[in-house]
Motif scaffolding. Structure first.
Motif, PDB file in Angstrom:
ATOM      1  N   ASP A   1       0.927  10.692  -2.807  1.00  0.00           N
ATOM      2  CA  ASP A   1       0.311  11.788  -2.060  1.00  0.00           C
ATOM      3  C   ASP A   1       1.314  12.835  -1.595  1.00  0.00           C
ATOM      4  O   ASP A   1       0.916  13.928  -1.173  1.00  0.00           O
ATOM      5  CB  ASP A   1      -0.459  11.235  -0.856  1.00  0.00           C
ATOM      6  CG  ASP A   1      -1.794  10.633  -1.254  1.00  0.00           C
ATOM      7  OD1 ASP A   1      -2.273  10.918  -2.363  1.00  0.00           O
ATOM      8  OD2 ASP A   1      -2.359   9.868  -0.446  1.00  0.00           O
ATOM      9  N   THR A   2       2.622  12.525  -1.656  1.00  0.00           N
ATOM     10  CA  THR A   2       3.618  13.547  -1.309  1.00  0.00           C
ATOM     11  C   THR A   2       3.773  14.583  -2.408  1.00  0.00           C
ATOM     12  O   THR A   2       4.384  15.632  -2.189  1.00  0.00           O
ATOM     13  CB  THR A   2       5.000  12.908  -1.049  1.00  0.00           C
ATOM     14  OG1 THR A   2       5.501  12.350  -2.275  1.00  0.00           O
ATOM     15  CG2 THR A   2       4.916  11.838   0.029  1.00  0.00           C
TER      16      THR A   2
ATOM     17  N   THR B   1       6.910  14.314   3.415  1.00  0.00           N
ATOM     18  CA  THR B   1       5.502  14.701   3.306  1.00  0.00           C
ATOM     19  C   THR B   1       5.358  15.678   2.142  1.00  0.00           C
ATOM     20  O   THR B   1       6.342  16.056   1.504  1.00  0.00           O
ATOM     21  CB  THR B   1       4.991  15.355   4.594  1.00  0.00           C
ATOM     22  OG1 THR B   1       5.591  16.648   4.741  1.00  0.00           O
ATOM     23  CG2 THR B   1       5.301  14.491   5.816  1.00  0.00           C
TER      24      THR B   1
ATOM     25  N   GLN C   1       3.821  10.370   3.392  1.00  0.00           N
ATOM     26  CA  GLN C   1       2.419  10.695   3.606  1.00  0.00           C
ATOM     27  C   GLN C   1       2.150  12.117   3.118  1.00  0.00           C
ATOM     28  O   GLN C   1       3.046  12.952   3.054  1.00  0.00           O
ATOM     29  CB  GLN C   1       2.019  10.558   5.077  1.00  0.00           C
ATOM     30  CG  GLN C   1       2.737  11.502   6.023  1.00  0.00           C
ATOM     31  CD  GLN C   1       2.212  11.404   7.442  1.00  0.00           C
ATOM     32  OE1 GLN C   1       1.060  11.018   7.662  1.00  0.00           O
ATOM     33  NE2 GLN C   1       3.054  11.746   8.409  1.00  0.00           N
TER      34      GLN C   1
ATOM     35  N   ARG D   1       0.532   4.574  -3.189  1.00  0.00           N
ATOM     36  CA  ARG D   1      -0.400   5.709  -3.199  1.00  0.00           C
ATOM     37  C   ARG D   1      -0.104   6.695  -2.073  1.00  0.00           C
ATOM     38  O   ARG D   1      -0.377   7.896  -2.205  1.00  0.00           O
ATOM     39  CB  ARG D   1      -1.836   5.192  -3.183  1.00  0.00           C
ATOM     40  CG  ARG D   1      -2.185   4.618  -4.563  1.00  0.00           C
ATOM     41  CD  ARG D   1      -3.536   3.967  -4.665  1.00  0.00           C
ATOM     42  NE  ARG D   1      -3.858   3.711  -6.068  1.00  0.00           N
ATOM     43  CZ  ARG D   1      -3.451   2.642  -6.765  1.00  0.00           C
ATOM     44  NH1 ARG D   1      -2.714   1.713  -6.165  1.00  0.00           N
ATOM     45  NH2 ARG D   1      -3.783   2.489  -8.032  1.00  0.00           N
ATOM     46  N   ASN D   2       0.471   6.242  -0.982  1.00  0.00           N
ATOM     47  CA  ASN D   2       0.958   7.181   0.030  1.00  0.00           C
ATOM     48  C   ASN D   2       2.147   7.968  -0.504  1.00  0.00           C
ATOM     49  O   ASN D   2       2.307   9.156  -0.213  1.00  0.00           O
ATOM     50  CB  ASN D   2       1.353   6.423   1.304  1.00  0.00           C
ATOM     51  CG  ASN D   2       0.148   5.948   2.083  1.00  0.00           C
ATOM     52  OD1 ASN D   2      -0.775   6.710   2.353  1.00  0.00           O
ATOM     53  ND2 ASN D   2       0.129   4.667   2.426  1.00  0.00           N
TER      54      ASN D   2
ATOM     55  N   GLU E   1       1.996   0.708   5.935  1.00  0.00           N
ATOM     56  CA  GLU E   1       1.788   1.109   4.543  1.00  0.00           C
ATOM     57  C   GLU E   1       2.437   2.446   4.204  1.00  0.00           C
ATOM     58  O   GLU E   1       2.490   2.835   3.029  1.00  0.00           O
ATOM     59  CB  GLU E   1       0.304   1.178   4.239  1.00  0.00           C
ATOM     60  CG  GLU E   1      -0.441   2.220   5.045  1.00  0.00           C
ATOM     61  CD  GLU E   1      -1.939   1.988   5.038  1.00  0.00           C
ATOM     62  OE1 GLU E   1      -2.661   2.959   4.749  1.00  0.00           O
ATOM     63  OE2 GLU E   1      -2.373   0.857   5.311  1.00  0.00           O
ATOM     64  N   ASN E   2       2.954   3.166   5.208  1.00  0.00           N
ATOM     65  CA  ASN E   2       3.645   4.434   4.983  1.00  0.00           C
ATOM     66  C   ASN E   2       5.155   4.276   4.908  1.00  0.00           C
ATOM     67  O   ASN E   2       5.859   5.236   4.592  1.00  0.00           O
ATOM     68  CB  ASN E   2       3.342   5.430   6.106  1.00  0.00           C
ATOM     69  CG  ASN E   2       1.890   5.819   6.196  1.00  0.00           C
ATOM     70  OD1 ASN E   2       1.167   5.356   7.082  1.00  0.00           O
ATOM     71  ND2 ASN E   2       1.444   6.658   5.280  1.00  0.00           N
TER      72      ASN E   2
ATOM     73  N   ASP F   1      -1.204  14.776   1.062  1.00  0.00           N
ATOM     74  CA  ASP F   1      -2.521  14.908   0.436  1.00  0.00           C
ATOM     75  C   ASP F   1      -2.401  15.757  -0.822  1.00  0.00           C
ATOM     76  O   ASP F   1      -3.249  16.605  -1.087  1.00  0.00           O
ATOM     77  CB  ASP F   1      -3.501  15.536   1.434  1.00  0.00           C
ATOM     78  CG  ASP F   1      -4.937  15.476   0.946  1.00  0.00           C
ATOM     79  OD1 ASP F   1      -5.256  14.578   0.138  1.00  0.00           O
ATOM     80  OD2 ASP F   1      -5.739  16.340   1.360  1.00  0.00           O
TER      81      ASP F   1
ATOM     82  N   TYR G   1       0.810  -1.219   0.000  1.00  0.00           N
ATOM     83  CA  TYR G   1       0.000   0.000   0.000  1.00  0.00           C
ATOM     84  C   TYR G   1       0.848   1.275   0.000  1.00  0.00           C
ATOM     85  O   TYR G   1       0.327   2.365   0.188  1.00  0.00           O
ATOM     86  CB  TYR G   1      -0.928  -0.014   1.218  1.00  0.00           C
ATOM     87  CG  TYR G   1      -1.952  -1.122   1.140  1.00  0.00           C
ATOM     88  CD1 TYR G   1      -3.224  -0.879   0.651  1.00  0.00           C
ATOM     89  CD2 TYR G   1      -1.618  -2.423   1.507  1.00  0.00           C
ATOM     90  CE1 TYR G   1      -4.165  -1.905   0.549  1.00  0.00           C
ATOM     91  CE2 TYR G   1      -2.544  -3.448   1.399  1.00  0.00           C
ATOM     92  CZ  TYR G   1      -3.813  -3.185   0.920  1.00  0.00           C
ATOM     93  OH  TYR G   1      -4.737  -4.198   0.799  1.00  0.00           O
TER      94      TYR G   1
ATOM     95  N   SER H   1      -2.865  -2.445  -2.806  1.00  0.00           N
ATOM     96  CA  SER H   1      -3.731  -1.280  -2.901  1.00  0.00           C
ATOM     97  C   SER H   1      -4.654  -1.344  -4.117  1.00  0.00           C
ATOM     98  O   SER H   1      -4.193  -1.579  -5.238  1.00  0.00           O
ATOM     99  CB  SER H   1      -2.865  -0.021  -2.968  1.00  0.00           C
ATOM    100  OG  SER H   1      -3.632   1.127  -3.205  1.00  0.00           O
TER     101      SER H   1
ATOM    102  N   THR I   1       9.596   7.374   5.330  1.00  0.00           N
ATOM    103  CA  THR I   1       8.139   7.350   5.418  1.00  0.00           C
ATOM    104  C   THR I   1       7.548   8.361   4.444  1.00  0.00           C
ATOM    105  O   THR I   1       8.167   9.385   4.137  1.00  0.00           O
ATOM    106  CB  THR I   1       7.657   7.662   6.844  1.00  0.00           C
ATOM    107  OG1 THR I   1       7.831   9.063   7.127  1.00  0.00           O
ATOM    108  CG2 THR I   1       8.416   6.835   7.871  1.00  0.00           C
TER     109      THR I   1
END
Length: 556
Positions: free
Chosen positions: A103-104, A124, A203, A99-100, A157-158, A205, A96, A282, A201
């Motif tokens: 999102d960065t 991030t 993460q 897709r994380n 998943e991250n 949006d 997964y 995912s 890591t």
């Protein structure tokens, strides 16, 4: 042509600096995933770099299809100069994470330099933070996940994580994600360990807007995945083990035999009996993963898949599935490729006449991860350890063989010989044509063109990024054209450029066709390799003319 969007984020872990650059031209030409990472690695890693050195670079990258909701797209790519093969190598992992990562807002994250302190690097959509984590030294992969969850609320998943094997420079150490999914082959975990990075890591949006075309194709593929009654949904890749063992060849006792008498105890039916729930990657409706549990011992793991059943089962002479499950779980926790690790353990068992000794197998896996005693030699891999062990060198370009035996599948043998990544079955997957009866498995004559087409297609898939498992070849041909909005031949040309850049990098490191060899003889292999070079437009010695890569060649 459809391609990934997003920036290149370069993170120097030595001076803890971050730079962000646009790479629209590179993405437009190489799509994403393995393609764009190979282009960047070729251009930015010095040809004379030390795989363990600060000048090596580790790339995480996704493709455009990670912006879709289509099955078979829950994967991403990792690329670096390999400590195992000494060339640019790529691996992809499911789970997964992809897709994380998207999102960065980045399409590629590049690690360079070497930290004085053990780090967790947090990427991030706002920033990159560096966390010093000396207390996680030699922690297992699940222990790192637990720590990141407790401190930051991050899930498996991250994370992209290494275990003790990566920190200790095991040449076949993995980068792990989702605790049990591996960027498996080539020792990319050792590159991350050399940079003193325990985990990265992701993460955010801020996923870039990528308009993936052909909604009808996406819907059809997803529907097929959801409704298929394919046996892989129950047994994963292990579904073909008994068939291969009975009809072709399943290497046994360090390649000295061609079938295993206890195959029913470790094959697909045995694995299915241990499977206790469904699992997927995912957005994938196919759900071919294998969470398994042994009720008697309480052992839980994910898998083993076919390659692990071969490497730690038949090739080690171990006929108990629970023992193979335990080897699989140890490799996941310590962060090691099960294929290379199982093979080098099998080589040791051959040298000591200890086939079938599962307790010794498990002891050796741990010793390899920590480079203790004989594990220090075995951590170097078969190519570097075989002379000391007094066994034959079953590897190509430093990479240990997969289960699909080139002595039975001669086209696959040819593909092992010429592969830039060595004895990796996923580089060309000519095995599928020979197992399926589309191509006579005997002989290599006339198969060079097929090997090339498969290499180019698989490089395209790895750039997309599309899973090569699932419904076999669920996405190719017309579906490729629709999804990528390009002619199929144009798409295969992208794959060809990726393969050529990988070979050119090896050429510049002093390698030539002398390394395109096998530890066994095949009919007409030499002439088939010559045909492969000719069809590729390479030199007679297997090297790539510098002018063939043109502007991508590094400056002297």
């Amino acid at each position: 042509m459809l391609h990934a969007k997003g920036s290149l984020c370069t993170i120097d872990v030595g001076d803890r600096s971050v730079t962000t650059n646009e790479i629209e031209d590179e993405l437009a030409e190489f799509i994403g995933g393995r393609g764009v990472a190979t282009r960047l690695a070729h251009d930015r890693i010095p040809f004379d770099a030390d795989p363990y050195g600060a000048e090596n670079r580790l790339y995480f990258s996704t493709g455009p299809l990670q912006q879709s909701q289509m099955s078979f797209t829950g994967r991403m790519n990792c690329t670096a100069l390999s400590p195992l093969t000494d060339g640019v190598a790529s691996a992809n992992a499911g789970g997964y994470l992809s897709r994380n990562f998207v999102d960065t807002g980045h399409s590629v994250v590049e690690l360079v330099g070497e930290s004085d302190d053990l780090l967790a690097v947090h990427v991030t959509d706002d920033d990159v933070e560096f966390e010093v984590v000396p207390e996680l030294e030699e922690a297992t992969v699940p222990e790192v996940t637990a720590a990141m969850n407790e401190r930051h609320g991050l899930e498996a998943e991250n994370l992209a994580t290494i275990g003790p094997a990566g920190e200790n420079g095991v040449r076949f150490a993995c980068v792990m994600t989702y605790d049990s999914r591996a960027f498996g082959r080539g020792g990319l975990g050792a590159v991350m360990g050399a940079k003193n990075v325990k985990c990265v890591t992701f993460q955010g949006d801020s996923a870039p807007d990528v308009d993936v075309p052909a909604e009808d194709v996406q819907s059809t593929v997803h529907q097929e995945a959801a409704t298929s009654d394919h046996i892989m949904r129950r047994q994963g890749t292990t579904n073909s083990i008994e068939f291969i063992n009975d009809n072709f060849s399943f290497p046994t006792r360090y390649f000295s035999e061609r079938s295993f008498e206890d195959i029913e105890n470790i094959g697909g039916n045995a694995v299915e009996e241990k499977k206790y729930k469904k699992a997927s990657c995912s957005v994938c409706a196919f759900a071919c993963k294998l969470p398994t549990k042994d009720e008697e011992t309480g052992l839980e793991t994910e898998g083993p898949e076919l390659e692990t059943v071969f490497s730690f089962g038949s090739n080690c002479g171990v006929g108990d599935l629970v023992d193979v499950m335990q080897s699989n779980e140890l490799c996941d926790q310590y962060g090691m490729d099960t294929i290379s690790c199982g093979n080098v353990v099998a080589a040791y068992l051959a040298s000591e006449a200890e086939f079938g000794n599962a307790d010794l197998v498990h002891d050796l896996v741990e010793k390899i991860a920590f480079r203790e005693d004989e594990g220090d030699l075995l951590a170097e891999g078969v190519a570097r350890a075989h002379e000391a062990l007094g066994v034959e060198n079953f590897s190509v370009k430093g990479m240990e063989f997969a289960a699909h035996d080139g002595r039975a599948l001669n086209g696959q043998g040819l593909s092992y010989a010429v592969s830039n990544r060595g004895a990796d079955h996923m580089y060309s997957t000519t095995l599928a044509d020979e197992y399926g009866g589309d191509v006579d498995p005997q002989g290599t004559t006339g198969k060079a063109e097929l090997v090339i087409e498969n290499e180019n297609r698989n490089a395209l898939r790895d750039s997309g990024v599309i899973c090569q498992f699932g419904l076999g070849r669920a996405v190719e041909g017309d579906r490729f054209e629709a999804l990528f909005d390009a002619d199929y031949d144009e798409l295969l040309a992208v794959g060809a450029r990726v393969v050529e850049l990988e070979r050119h990098f090896r050429t510049q490191r002093g390698y030539d066709g002398e390394e395109d060899r096998l530890p066994y003889d095949l009919p007409d292999l030499a002439s088939s390799i010559e045909e492969y070079y000719e069809l590729r437009g390479w030199n007679d010695d297997g090297t790539v003319p510098t002018d063939a890569v043109g502007e991508y060649a590094q400056a002297d």
